[in-house]
Write an enzyme that holds these catalytic residues in place. Structure first.
Site, short mmCIF file in Angstrom:
data_model
loop_
_atom_site.label_atom_id
_atom_site.label_comp_id
_atom_site.label_asym_id
_atom_site.label_seq_id
_atom_site.Cartn_x
_atom_site.Cartn_y
_atom_site.Cartn_z
CD GLU A 4 -2.96 1.23 0.39
OE1 GLU A 4 -3.21 0.21 -0.27
OE2 GLU A 4 -3.58 2.30 0.27
CG ASP A 5 1.47 2.93 3.24
OD1 ASP A 5 0.49 3.26 2.56
OD2 ASP A 5 1.41 2.72 4.46
#
Ligand code: MN
Length: 740
Positions: A76-77
């Site tokens: 996600e990051d």
């Protein structure tokens, strides 16, 4: 920040044979990927996944879960992809990390209180592997521990969501320690004043009772020890949130609060639990009404313990929980504790790391626990018989653009979604956006999809949707809407017929006027009369006669009857009433019914054998239950209706040049029977922009076929052009239009 070897040591404490290389690799990879990022607190981002991993070591999770914790935010990051993770750590860990990425996306959806239960189910449905939920809870726990660094609005949203969703989820998973901590951390931000006054009161009581706790601990363990029961006694302060709910429930003020301490007696065996209970009850007086045996009757989340309250050594009330070490672990860690035991192995106390990725005992226990809570009528025996594992697998949970959750059966489409939102939304649905992209309305919805229904006024649900819809609600609504639409079409046709009939009689039709005569016509409402006329059940003449009986005093009554092929029709010959003339080029605009095609407002169909196309002179025949059937005036089939003049309707074409439509026609050909002849014919029709609906070949002789073709054309000119083109082909002996 915790060092690599420190984390490995935490794992080794409960799992000496852990895969050290894997943990090291995940540590290095996670740290490298998150290296440039900082948390809101200013700490390096990697401190977060690391702390999440540490929380999971307290739950004694397996290597894959610890590695997943270290990597849980990478997809996600950071620039890491699922493929990267899969290549470095294998598909199991890649799947786990990806599931967490999916769950993280749900964090941004607002959740209303009444949706909390559905949202918890959604979490369970998305997290196909229970380890995903455990990492998610640990993730949330660490975020809550560090919530102070967040912006206030974010802080409140996260605290609210934790209180509504995650704390109850932890409770249902039997993880009391995590549930309590999540509740307390949320409570602190959601109700800071209440929190502060409870903490203040606790500090006072703690000060006042400074020596009491060790004294009671000592008295209890000495008494049990002298009777031969080795026991660990531990006094503990209740958590602010549990005090708060108790105060609320009992309507107390914080100052009235006294019994804020509880004691746990942890013994070695089940037998010792009851033995210890006997000793406690014979040594100190028991407070009536406070005894509960959750060992013989565990709580729904499998919590097992004996609860009692006695008037203790210093004459104050003392709350006691008596349990074995194993029960204690299960009570505190729930599903995570189950994760440590193989099925059937936990009574022996053997600790094995088990594979939770399968539907293991622990996993089904989780599902069953939650299902049991969903069905309070089910007793434990019944519930064991009903393994309803498919409960969540049978459902999909989707969001409206505003974040409301809609629960639907699996296989549901945007059509079902639209009707679940509101019947009006379903009835006006013309399309759907799924996750921001326009998709077909028959697309099967998946968990977590955000669905936006596109609507258009005056749109009717196509009857075919009834077959696509899977929910009863959508099906019933579509059926109702279709029925209503048909009724509306018939009453519209009835009104048109009556307007024309009245006009010809020199009267003006008005529904208000008709209202006074409906009972004479055997109906209750004007709408029913209109529909009956449209359906051909009541003749327009009967209505005219009812409203204007004076017209029938010896005077001839006009009966709607269109032209014959000759241009004149002697209606008088058939009915003895009147004659009228069809003007050149078509019927009288004022008295004829405009025919727009199949998509218009009237129930219209075309002659079943041969159709009719614009340019044809046409006649409408009122067909009971079907509406108007349009025939070209030259159709021999019209003979059939000669004896029923009341069924004849004066109609005219009313083609909208802005939305042209095609109309059915039939042609018949005699063609040479040679290879490729059919292809040539089809080519001619296609080249001339005709649509072929159906082709039937009838062998006539060795060398000839008769070919009957149903096609769709724009108008008579178009049809004539196609016929002429066909005739020009050497393989075609003849080509003619069929009028059935
Ligand atoms: Mn995280």
């Amino acid at each position: 920040m915790m060092r690599q070897y420190e984390l490995v040591d935490l794992v080794k404490r409960y799992n000496p044979r852990c895969d050290e290389a894997l943990l090291d690799k995940a540590y290095v990879y996670g740290m490298m990927k998150h290296a440039p990022q900082k948390r809101a607190s200013g700490d390096p981002y990697f401190s977060h996944p690391l702390e999440v991993a540490a929380i999971l070591t307290e739950l004694r999770m397996d290597d894959a879960t610890i590695a997943t914790a270290l990597l849980h935010d990478t997809i996600e990051d950071t620039d890491a992809t699922k493929l990267d993770i899969e290549q470095k750590f294998g598909s199991e860990i890649a799947e786990l990390v990806e599931s967490l990425t999916k769950l993280k996306k749900l964090d941004f959806v607002s959740k209303k209180t009444e949706q909390a239960e559905n949202f918890r189910r959604l979490l369970l449905a998305v997290a196909a592997d229970v380890r995903v939920l455990l990492v998610k809870l640990a993730d949330r726990l660490h975020n809550m521990r560090t919530l102070g660094a967040m912006r206030e609005d974010k802080r409140l949203r996260i605290a609210e969501e934790t209180m509504e969703i995650y704390a109850p989820l932890a409770g249902r998973m039997g993880m009391q320690a995590i549930r309590e901590e999540l509740e307390d951390l949320s409570f602190r931000w959601l109700q800071p004043d209440a929190y502060a006054s409870i903490v203040g009161r606790l500090a006072t009581l703690r000060e006042e009772n400074k020596n009491l706790i060790p004294a009671i601990e000592q008295a209890l363990s000495e008494k049990l020890g002298s009777d031969g029961i080795p026991a660990r006694v531990k006094g503990r302060e209740k958590k602010p949130y549990s005090i708060f709910t108790k105060v609320q429930r009992k309507g107390l003020s914080f100052e009235q609060l006294s019994d804020i301490f509880g004691f746990r007696i942890v013994v070695e065996s089940l037998h010792d639990c009851y033995h210890a209970l006997g000793i406690v009850h014979t040594t100190w007086s028991m407070v009536p009404g406070r005894f509960k045996d959750y060992i013989s009757t565990p709580k729904q989340n499998d919590y097992r313990s004996i609860h009692t309250t006695v008037v203790g050594p210093g004459r104050q009330r003392v709350e006691l929980q008596i349990r074995t070490e194993e029960m204690h672990r299960f009570n505190e860690y729930g599903i995570a504790a189950h994760a440590l035991y193989k099925d059937g192995d936990h009574m022996s106390g053997g600790r094995n790391i088990v594979d939770l990725s399968k539907e293991s005992g622990a996993y089904s226990w989780l599902r069953e626990t939650i299902e049991r809570l969903n069905d309070p009528t089910l007793n434990p025996e019944e519930f064991l018989e009903n393994t309803k594992l498919e409960l969540f697998q049978d459902q999909v949970f989707c969001f409206t653009p505003k974040g409301k959750i809609i629960a639907l059966p699996r296989g549901a489409t945007p059509i079902d979604f639209a009707y679940a939102v509101h019947t009006d939304v379903g009835n006006t649905c013309v399309g759907a956006k799924i996750n921001g992209r326009v998709r077909p309305v028959m697309t099967e919805l998946a968990n977590g999809d955000e669905v936006e229904i596109l609507t258009a006024k005056a749109q009717l649900p196509p009857a075919a949707w009834e077959q696509i819809a899977v929910t009863g609600r959508a099906r019933a609504a579509i059926r109702r809407a279709t029925r209503d639409a048909v009724r509306k079409q018939f009453s519209g046709l009835g009104r048109t017929i009556l307007e024309r009939a009245f006009e010809r009689a020199g009267k003006e039709f008005s529904e208000t006027e008709l209202a006074g005569f409906v009972s004479r016509l055997g109906h209750k409402q004007v709408g029913e009369v209109l529909a009956a006329v449209g359906r051909g059940e009541v003749a327009s003449e009967a209505v005219l006669r009812a409203v204007h009986p004076e017209l029938f005093d010896g005077r001839p009554l006009p009966v709607p009857r269109p032209a014959s092929a000759e241009g004149w029709f002697d209606a008088g010959a058939a009915t003895g009433v009147m004659k009228f003339r069809v003007p050149d080029g078509g019927s009288d605009d004022r008295t004829s019914i405009p025919i727009r095609g199949l998509s218009g407002d009237l129930p219209v169909r075309f002659a079943p054998n041969g159709g009719a196309v614009p340019g044809d002179w046409i006649v409408g025949i009122l067909t009971p239950g079907e509406g108007i059937t349009i025939y070209p005036i030259q159709s021999p089939a019209l003979k059939e209706f000669d004896e029923e003049p009341s069924r004849w309707l004066d109609v005219r074409w009313d083609i909208d040049p802005n939305s042209p439509a095609r109309f059915p026609a039939r042609i018949t050909l005699n063609s040479l029977n040679e290879p490729g002849s059919l292809a040539q014919i089809a080519q001619v029709i296609a080249d001339n922009d005709g649509n072929i609906d159906n082709i039937k070949m009838i062998p006539k002789a060795a060398d000839f076929h008769e070919i009957v073709i149903d096609l769709e054309v724009w108008d008579l000119k178009h049809l004539t052009r196609i016929i002429n083109q066909l005739r020009s082909k050497p393989i075609i002996a003849s080509a003619t239009r069929v009028n059935g």
